[in-house]
Design a protein around this motif. Structure first.
Motif, PDB file in Angstrom:
ATOM      1  N   ASP A  37       0.830  -1.203   0.000  1.00 11.10           N
ATOM      2  CA  ASP A  37       0.000   0.000   0.000  1.00 11.10           C
ATOM      3  C   ASP A  37       0.869   1.259   0.000  1.00 11.10           C
ATOM      4  O   ASP A  37       2.018   1.234  -0.437  1.00 11.10           O
ATOM      5  CB  ASP A  37      -0.973  -0.022   1.184  1.00 11.10           C
ATOM      6  N   GLU A  38       0.323   2.356   0.512  1.00  9.43           N
ATOM      7  CA  GLU A  38       1.023   3.645   0.476  1.00  9.43           C
ATOM      8  C   GLU A  38       2.309   3.669   1.297  1.00  9.43           C
ATOM      9  O   GLU A  38       3.117   4.582   1.150  1.00  9.43           O
ATOM     10  CB  GLU A  38       0.092   4.777   0.935  1.00  9.43           C
ATOM     11  N   HIS A  39       2.533   2.664   2.140  1.00 10.56           N
ATOM     12  CA  HIS A  39       3.780   2.599   2.908  1.00 10.56           C
ATOM     13  C   HIS A  39       4.959   2.175   2.035  1.00 10.56           C
ATOM     14  O   HIS A  39       6.109   2.366   2.402  1.00 10.56           O
ATOM     15  CB  HIS A  39       3.642   1.621   4.070  1.00 10.56           C
ATOM     16  N   GLY A  40       4.671   1.533   0.905  1.00 13.33           N
ATOM     17  CA  GLY A  40       5.729   1.126  -0.013  1.00 13.33           C
ATOM     18  C   GLY A  40       6.318  -0.232   0.278  1.00 13.33           C
ATOM     19  O   GLY A  40       7.238  -0.674  -0.414  1.00 13.33           O
ATOM     20  N   TYR A  41       5.806  -0.932   1.281  1.00 13.78           N
ATOM     21  CA  TYR A  41       6.294  -2.275   1.611  1.00 13.78           C
ATOM     22  C   TYR A  41       5.222  -3.033   2.372  1.00 13.78           C
ATOM     23  O   TYR A  41       4.261  -2.446   2.872  1.00 13.78           O
ATOM     24  CB  TYR A  41       7.591  -2.214   2.422  1.00 13.78           C
ATOM     25  N   VAL A  42       5.383  -4.347   2.438  1.00 17.67           N
ATOM     26  CA  VAL A  42       4.484  -5.197   3.209  1.00 17.67           C
ATOM     27  C   VAL A  42       5.295  -6.383   3.717  1.00 17.67           C
ATOM     28  O   VAL A  42       6.265  -6.806   3.077  1.00 17.67           O
ATOM     29  CB  VAL A  42       3.269  -5.661   2.366  1.00 17.67           C
ATOM     30  N   ASP A  43       4.932  -6.903   4.887  1.00 18.74           N
ATOM     31  CA  ASP A  43       5.622  -8.038   5.494  1.00 18.74           C
ATOM     32  C   ASP A  43       4.746  -9.275   5.446  1.00 18.74           C
ATOM     33  O   ASP A  43       3.534  -9.189   5.676  1.00 18.74           O
ATOM     34  CB  ASP A  43       5.967  -7.741   6.958  1.00 18.74           C
ATOM     35  N   CYS A  44       5.346 -10.421   5.175  1.00 17.31           N
ATOM     36  CA  CYS A  44       4.624 -11.686   5.221  1.00 17.31           C
ATOM     37  C   CYS A  44       4.397 -12.045   6.684  1.00 17.31           C
ATOM     38  O   CYS A  44       5.336 -12.041   7.492  1.00 17.31           O
ATOM     39  CB  CYS A  44       5.420 -12.784   4.524  1.00 17.31           C
ATOM     40  N   GLY A  45       3.169 -12.350   7.025  1.00 15.43           N
ATOM     41  CA  GLY A  45       2.836 -12.700   8.405  1.00 15.43           C
ATOM     42  C   GLY A  45       3.366 -14.054   8.844  1.00 15.43           C
ATOM     43  O   GLY A  45       3.453 -14.332  10.031  1.00 15.43           O
ATOM     44  N   ARG A  50      10.092  -9.183   3.896  1.00 10.67           N
ATOM     45  CA  ARG A  50       9.607  -7.834   3.617  1.00 10.67           C
ATOM     46  C   ARG A  50       9.710  -7.584   2.115  1.00 10.67           C
ATOM     47  O   ARG A  50      10.778  -7.699   1.527  1.00 10.67           O
ATOM     48  CB  ARG A  50      10.429  -6.812   4.389  1.00 10.67           C
ATOM     49  N   PHE A  51       8.582  -7.261   1.506  1.00 10.44           N
ATOM     50  CA  PHE A  51       8.523  -6.963   0.079  1.00 10.44           C
ATOM     51  C   PHE A  51       8.463  -5.449  -0.080  1.00 10.44           C
ATOM     52  O   PHE A  51       7.576  -4.796   0.470  1.00 10.44           O
ATOM     53  CB  PHE A  51       7.295  -7.622  -0.554  1.00 10.44           C
ATOM     54  N   VAL A  52       9.429  -4.903  -0.808  1.00 12.17           N
ATOM     55  CA  VAL A  52       9.551  -3.457  -0.994  1.00 12.17           C
ATOM     56  C   VAL A  52       9.338  -3.140  -2.469  1.00 12.17           C
ATOM     57  O   VAL A  52       9.973  -3.744  -3.338  1.00 12.17           O
ATOM     58  CB  VAL A  52      10.945  -2.959  -0.544  1.00 12.17           C
ATOM     59  N   LEU A  53       8.458  -2.187  -2.739  1.00 12.95           N
ATOM     60  CA  LEU A  53       8.173  -1.780  -4.107  1.00 12.95           C
ATOM     61  C   LEU A  53       9.335  -0.933  -4.636  1.00 12.95           C
ATOM     62  O   LEU A  53       9.705   0.082  -4.027  1.00 12.95           O
ATOM     63  CB  LEU A  53       6.869  -0.986  -4.155  1.00 12.95           C
ATOM     64  N   GLY A  55      11.296   1.764  -6.296  1.00  8.75           N
ATOM     65  CA  GLY A  55      10.960   3.152  -6.591  1.00  8.75           C
ATOM     66  C   GLY A  55       9.891   3.721  -5.680  1.00  8.75           C
ATOM     67  O   GLY A  55       9.532   4.885  -5.798  1.00  8.75           O
ATOM     68  N   GLY A  56       9.385   2.919  -4.750  1.00  6.65           N
ATOM     69  CA  GLY A  56       8.358   3.376  -3.813  1.00  6.65           C
ATOM     70  C   GLY A  56       8.961   4.195  -2.682  1.00  6.65           C
ATOM     71  O   GLY A  56      10.178   4.345  -2.570  1.00  6.65           O
ATOM     72  N   VAL A  57       8.086   4.695  -1.808  1.00  9.70           N
ATOM     73  CA  VAL A  57       8.543   5.563  -0.723  1.00  9.70           C
ATOM     74  C   VAL A  57       9.453   4.838   0.267  1.00  9.70           C
ATOM     75  O   VAL A  57      10.257   5.471   0.947  1.00  9.70           O
ATOM     76  CB  VAL A  57       7.348   6.197   0.023  1.00  9.70           C
ATOM     77  N   ALA A  58       9.349   3.520   0.360  1.00  6.96           N
ATOM     78  CA  ALA A  58      10.175   2.772   1.309  1.00  6.96           C
ATOM     79  C   ALA A  58      11.430   2.195   0.683  1.00  6.96           C
ATOM     80  O   ALA A  58      12.194   1.517   1.357  1.00  6.96           O
ATOM     81  CB  ALA A  58       9.346   1.645   1.921  1.00  6.96           C
ATOM     82  N   ASP A  59      11.664   2.446  -0.573  1.00  6.95           N
ATOM     83  CA  ASP A  59      12.824   1.898  -1.265  1.00  6.95           C
ATOM     84  C   ASP A  59      14.077   2.698  -0.900  1.00  6.95           C
ATOM     85  O   ASP A  59      14.657   3.407  -1.714  1.00  6.95           O
ATOM     86  CB  ASP A  59      12.586   1.903  -2.780  1.00  6.95           C
ATOM     87  N   THR A  60      14.455   2.577   0.376  1.00  2.00           N
ATOM     88  CA  THR A  60      15.608   3.284   0.925  1.00  2.00           C
ATOM     89  C   THR A  60      16.411   2.316   1.794  1.00  2.00           C
ATOM     90  O   THR A  60      15.890   1.281   2.204  1.00  2.00           O
ATOM     91  CB  THR A  60      15.164   4.478   1.801  1.00  2.00           C
ATOM     92  N   PRO A  61      17.656   2.636   2.095  1.00  2.00           N
ATOM     93  CA  PRO A  61      18.459   1.739   2.933  1.00  2.00           C
ATOM     94  C   PRO A  61      17.895   1.533   4.346  1.00  2.00           C
ATOM     95  O   PRO A  61      18.158   0.506   4.968  1.00  2.00           O
ATOM     96  CB  PRO A  61      19.818   2.444   3.009  1.00  2.00           C
TER      97      PRO A  61
END
Length: 75
Positions: A37-45, A50-53, A55-61
């Motif tokens: 979603d808008e966070h740019g990543y999601v975690d498998c429960g 952790r899946f990071v999109l 170029g998304g907002v969370a695609d940082t070190p």
């Protein structure tokens, strides 16, 4: 010390995870579909990957330090 989650960079916001990776799929977990979603990543429960999109907002070190986001998970 707790190990950081495994980070997988993806190009699409809808991903699936079965926990297999380096092990046979039969030894993983049930396949789940996750929506980034808008966070740019999601975690498998199940396995905490952790899946990071890309170029998304969370695609940082510092994405490793962000809190768990498991929203959007569906069976």
């Amino acid at each position: 010390m707790i190990q950081p989650p495994e980070i997988i960079r993806v190009s699409k916001p809808r991903v699936s995870c079965d926990g297999s990776g380096d092990i046979p799929a039969a030894l993983g977990h049930p396949r789940v579909f996750l929506e980034i979603d808008e966070h740019g990543y999601v975690d498998c429960g199940y396995c905490d990957r952790r899946f990071v999109l890309i170029g998304g907002v969370a695609d940082t070190p510092d994405v490793v330090t962000k809190p768990d986001i498991a929203s959007g998970a569906s069976l």
